[in-house]
Design a protein around this motif. Sequence first.
Motif, PDB file in Angstrom:
ATOM      1  N   ALA A  87       0.882  -1.213  -0.079  1.00 25.13           N
ATOM      2  CA  ALA A  87       0.105   0.199  -0.112  1.00 25.13           C
ATOM      3  C   ALA A  87       0.803   1.373   0.251  1.00 25.13           C
ATOM      4  CB  ALA A  87      -0.961   0.205   1.153  1.00 25.13           C
ATOM      5  N   ALA A  88       2.048   1.123   0.575  1.00 24.52           N
ATOM      6  CA  ALA A  88       2.896   2.390   0.789  1.00 24.52           C
ATOM      7  C   ALA A  88       3.449   2.581  -0.454  1.00 24.52           C
ATOM      8  CB  ALA A  88       3.916   2.186   1.978  1.00 24.52           C
ATOM      9  N   HIS A  89       3.842   1.864  -1.200  1.00 28.08           N
ATOM     10  CA  HIS A  89       4.581   1.814  -2.692  1.00 28.08           C
ATOM     11  C   HIS A  89       3.575   2.309  -3.633  1.00 28.08           C
ATOM     12  CE1 HIS A  89       8.635   0.238  -2.446  1.00 28.08           C
ATOM     13  NE2 HIS A  89       8.140  -0.888  -1.227  1.00 28.08           N
ATOM     14  N   MET A  90       2.258   1.676  -3.437  1.00 27.36           N
ATOM     15  CA  MET A  90       1.005   2.379  -4.514  1.00 27.36           C
ATOM     16  C   MET A  90       0.756   3.702  -3.937  1.00 27.36           C
ATOM     17  SD  MET A  90      -1.217  -1.165  -4.517  1.00 27.36           S
ATOM     18  CE  MET A  90      -2.753  -0.376  -4.641  1.00 27.36           C
ATOM     19  N   GLY A  91       0.973   4.107  -2.826  1.00 28.31           N
ATOM     20  CA  GLY A  91       0.409   5.452  -2.415  1.00 28.31           C
ATOM     21  C   GLY A  91       1.506   6.324  -2.747  1.00 28.31           C
ATOM     22  N   THR A  92       2.987   5.890  -2.886  1.00 27.09           N
ATOM     23  CA  THR A  92       3.989   6.438  -3.369  1.00 27.09           C
ATOM     24  C   THR A  92       3.731   7.286  -4.832  1.00 27.09           C
ATOM     25  OG1 THR A  92       5.492   5.645  -2.062  1.00 27.09           O
ATOM     26  CG2 THR A  92       6.321   6.577  -3.934  1.00 27.09           C
TER      27      THR A  92
END
Length: 74
Positions: A43-48
């Motif tokens: 989720a953090a990578h997608m959010g980035t």
Amino acid sequence: MERFEKWLVISNTAVLVSFLGLLLTVMLAYPLADALALPVQIAAHMGTLLFAVGVKIAYVARLAFLSKLGRPVH
């Protein structure tokens, strides 16, 4: 003109919120990744990616509204 002022404030706010979200997700995706579960890392990578796009779109909107108001566009 007043309408463009309102949208300029909204786009400035969107740049700030997107940038802060980008910083948060980068921190979660990289330096803090070892402390997070895999779904949170994903989720953090997608959010980035999403927040980076948000910064770009909000900045272009900001430039457009500055131009419509006759102010200098940097």
